[in-house]
Design an enzyme around this catalytic site. Structure first.
Site, short mmCIF file in Angstrom:
data_model
loop_
_atom_site.label_atom_id
_atom_site.label_comp_id
_atom_site.label_asym_id
_atom_site.label_seq_id
_atom_site.Cartn_x
_atom_site.Cartn_y
_atom_site.Cartn_z
N ARG A 1 5.08 -12.95 9.53
CA ARG A 1 5.74 -11.70 9.22
C ARG A 1 7.09 -11.63 9.95
O ARG A 1 7.31 -12.31 10.94
CB ARG A 1 4.88 -10.50 9.59
CG ARG A 1 4.57 -10.35 11.06
CD ARG A 1 3.83 -9.03 11.32
NE ARG A 1 2.83 -8.71 10.33
CZ ARG A 1 2.82 -7.58 9.60
NH1 ARG A 1 3.71 -6.65 9.78
NH2 ARG A 1 1.88 -7.36 8.73
N GLU B 1 0.87 -1.16 0.00
CA GLU B 1 0.00 0.00 0.00
C GLU B 1 0.92 1.22 0.00
O GLU B 1 1.80 1.32 0.85
CB GLU B 1 -0.88 0.00 1.26
CG GLU B 1 -1.86 1.15 1.22
CD GLU B 1 -2.78 1.21 2.44
OE1 GLU B 1 -2.79 0.29 3.26
OE2 GLU B 1 -3.48 2.24 2.54
N LYS C 1 4.07 0.79 9.57
CA LYS C 1 4.25 2.07 8.88
C LYS C 1 3.61 3.20 9.66
O LYS C 1 4.09 4.33 9.63
CB LYS C 1 3.64 1.98 7.48
CG LYS C 1 4.55 1.26 6.49
CD LYS C 1 3.97 1.27 5.09
CE LYS C 1 2.99 0.16 4.90
NZ LYS C 1 2.55 -0.02 3.53
P1 ATP Z 1 2.58 -2.26 7.96
O1 ATP Z 1 1.79 -2.98 9.00
O2 ATP Z 1 4.03 -2.13 8.27
O3 ATP Z 1 1.96 -0.99 7.50
P2 ATP Z 1 1.40 -3.60 5.80
O4 ATP Z 1 1.23 -5.07 5.82
O5 ATP Z 1 0.21 -2.76 6.05
O6 ATP Z 1 2.60 -3.25 6.75
P3 ATP Z 1 1.62 -3.38 3.01
O7 ATP Z 1 2.15 -2.26 2.22
O8 ATP Z 1 0.17 -3.66 2.97
O9 ATP Z 1 2.07 -3.11 4.49
O10 ATP Z 1 2.46 -4.71 2.74
C1 ATP Z 1 2.87 -5.14 1.49
C2 ATP Z 1 3.27 -6.58 1.59
O11 ATP Z 1 4.35 -6.71 2.50
C3 ATP Z 1 2.13 -7.41 2.13
O12 ATP Z 1 2.03 -8.59 1.36
C4 ATP Z 1 2.53 -7.69 3.55
O13 ATP Z 1 2.04 -8.92 3.98
C5 ATP Z 1 4.07 -7.68 3.47
N1 ATP Z 1 4.64 -7.32 4.75
C6 ATP Z 1 4.40 -6.19 5.46
N2 ATP Z 1 5.07 -6.21 6.62
C7 ATP Z 1 5.76 -7.39 6.66
C8 ATP Z 1 6.64 -8.02 7.61
N3 ATP Z 1 6.94 -7.44 8.75
N4 ATP Z 1 7.13 -9.23 7.28
C9 ATP Z 1 6.84 -9.81 6.12
N5 ATP Z 1 6.02 -9.29 5.19
C10 ATP Z 1 5.48 -8.09 5.45
MG MG Z 2 -1.51 -2.70 4.93
#
Ligand code: ATP
Ligand code: MG
Length: 551
Positions: free
Chosen positions: A258, A34, A268
């Site tokens: 994760r 995102e 984020k």
């Molecule tokens: P955050 O909680 O840090 O905002 P998010 O999952 O909302 O992370 P996205 O931009 O939606 O962030 O994530 C893009 C991809 O990265 C998704 O497939 C998500 O599952 C993966 N991802 C995000 N954080 C992690 C992590 N800590 N370990 C492994 N994969 C991750």
């Molecule tokens: Mg997200």
């Protein structure tokens, strides 16, 4: 990287699918960020996994921006994400946006409405929550659930046409209000949000929810393996339900744990707070766990890929020690960083028997880890040099193998010197050390017959360049700041940045950001990306050894 390592569980699934001839043996993954922040090391894990699978099995990976929430998303983030993925060493097959599918998703939603599988609900969020029941009690249908199809079609079209304010209505899937899985209790598909989108502008005032965008985007792109993190396990039945009802390409979702790293935060939302509230300079502050922060700090793409490889792909959440990340960059830089000398806590050393005004050029190799040393550099030597204050003791104890009065040491790539006397200021601080050198002891052509135990680094005073040196430590003083009482920002390490001024070899004026240097005996450093020729700034990437002690 080990060729012989056993398959991770996702590779096992992929190999089973390939041998079963599923999707004609095709492997197509996607990385779906995102664009609401900069990528962090957790995303690197996901990137390495998704792109790595495609590389290994001759497939493709899409970069898909999951941009369904116009309020938090921005093109600045899109650009940074592209830069970071490329920097990590991956190239996507297609650059796509969930917003590319807004028309299609709207058509899918209308299709469900027409099948009687979706309805417009006028309830408030509180009413919807209350009517949903609890995990042990089924939800209760409200009056909107039995709306006629034609009415739902009209209302949904009116929602799209902007006839209602934010929050007045939602479109919900009619699944199962009694399902033990709360996500299936008539989940929201669309909400009204009169907000400008970074790509579609004002075209839309209704936006699809994650659950109605993600799976459909996967299906539209014919993604074979949609890999996400464990918290999406309960979403999977809904992911499949939409695909089945809409008769779309059967993408399948798989979940892994994760990456959690200690002494930092990774969400984020929290990283954004650190930026907005001025706890760090920006998203790319070298203390941040972001890809851009790690890059600025001097981490290499190879070291991050190696780290992701070493932690593996787990089915259960765990906490990874940041020391493993540091180990990976140390290993990499030991092999690739050029050796230079820098004095970070200087004291003046005068070689009294070296001719005043004389300069000679000594030689040092760039990298002793590589055959041939990767060439070398000239090191100017003169009568007055800087050495580290800690490398001298007026009254050295036993086993002090550095410089002392009456004690000899080798100056790296230069001569053996012997301490003679010191000059002190009124407070008794040493301001100058006097020594003599052995002219026959020059490194590489030493005929002195003198043996010394220690070697110290130095920089010639008239030739030295001044640099600001930034020494970084962990951003948080506790392992899991998100899991402590109170606000996570209370646990910030007050000593996470120490700025000092040091003297460096003049040749370091040609350093470039991202190129690693070992400041001999001091650690690995890189030029800061905002460094200027007038004000050189070096960031410490990592110390030479794991010297971190819990405070
Ligand atoms: P955050 O909680 O840090 O905002 P998010 O999952 O909302 O992370 P996205 O931009 O939606 O962030 O994530 C893009 C991809 O990265 C998704 O497939 C998500 O599952 C993966 N991802 C995000 N954080 C992690 C992590 N800590 N370990 C492994 N994969 C991750
Ligand atoms: Mg997200």
């Amino acid at each position: 990287m080990s060729e012989e390592r056993s398959l991770n569980f996702i590779e096992e699934i992929v190999e089973d699918d390939i041998s079963a001839g599923k999707n004609g043996g095709r492997v197509h993954t996607r990385f779906p960020p995102e664009p609401n922040g900069y990528l962090h090391i957790g995303h690197a894990k996901s990137i390495c996994l998704n792109f790595g699978l495609a590389q290994k099995y001759g497939g493709k990976t899409n970069l898909r921006f999951d941009d369904t929430n116009p309020v938090t998303e921005d093109t600045e983030y899109v650009e940074s994400i592209k830069e970071d993925v490329r920097w990590l060493g991956f190239e996507w097959a297609n650059e796509l946006y969930a917003s590319d599918y807004f028309d299609l998703l709207y058509a899918f939603a209308l299709n469900l409405v027409r099948q009687g599988l979706a309805y417009v609900d006028d309830s408030t969020p509180e009413e919807i929550a209350a009517q949903k029941g609890t995990p042990t009690e089924p939800g209760t249908p409200n009056q909107y659930r039995s709306r006629r199809i034609e009415e739902n079609v009209q209302l949904f079209e009116d929602m799209k046409a902007g006839k209602y304010p934010d929050g007045a209505k939602v479109l919900r899937a009619k699944v199962d209000l009694a399902s033990p899985n709360m996500h299936l209790r008539d989940p929201i598909m669309y909400r009204i949000k009169h907000a400008k989108h970074h790509r579609t502008g004002d075209k839309w005032c209704i936006y699809p929810m994650y659950d109605f965008a993600h799976g459909q985007s996967d299906a539209i792109e014919e993604i074979t393996h949609s890999i996400c993190t464990l918290e999406f396990i309960p979403h999977r039945p809904l992911y499949e339900w939409f695909i089945e009802q809409l008769e779309l390409f059967p993408s399948r979702q798989y979940e892994f744990a994760r990456l959690n790293l200690n002494y930092t935060v990774m969400s984020k939302r929290k990283l954004l707070q650190l930026v907005n509230e001025g706890y760090v300079e920006d998203w790319n502050d070298p203390r941040m766990p972001t890809i851009s922060g790690l890059r600025r700090r001097g981490y290499t793409p190879a070291s991050i890929r190696e780290f992701c490889e070493r932690i593996g792909v787990a089915k259960r959440e765990n906490m990874i020690d940041v020391a493993l990340l540091e180990f990976c960059i140390r290993e990499d830089l030991n092999k690739t960083a050029w050796r230079r000398m820098a004095v970070l806590d200087p004291v003046k050393l005068v070689i009294t028997n070296y001719p005043e005004g004389q300069t000679e050029t000594l030689h040092g190799e760039n990298n002793p880890e590589v055959e041939g040393g990767e060439g070398g550099r000239d090191i100017p030597f003169s009568r007055e040099i800087w050495i580290e204050r800690e490398d001298f003791m007026e009254v050295p104890p036993k086993k002090f193998f550095r410089l002392g009065v009456g004690l000899s040491v080798r100056l790296k790539n230069a001569y053996i010197v012997t301490g003679q006397s010191v000059v002190k200021d009124a407070e008794g601080n040493i301001t100058e050390i006097h020594c003599t050198y052995i002219p026959e002891s020059k490194s590489g052509s030493d005929t002195s017959g003198v043996n010394v135990k220690g070697t110290i680094h130095w920089v010639s005073i008239p030739h030295a360049k001044t640099a600001e040196i930034r020494l970084y430590d962990r951003l948080f003083r506790v392992e899991d700041p998100s899991n402590e009482d109170g606000d996570f920002k209370e646990y910030i390490n007050p000593d996470s940045l120490k700025v000092i001024t040091g003297f460096i070899e003049e040749d370091l004026a040609t350093a470039v950001p991202g190129k690693g240097y070992q400041f001999i005996r001091k650690g690995y450093f890189t030029l800061d990306q905002y460094s200027t020729p007038d004000k050189l700034v070096f960031n410490r990437t990592v110390t030479l050894k794991d010297g971190w002690v819990k405070k």
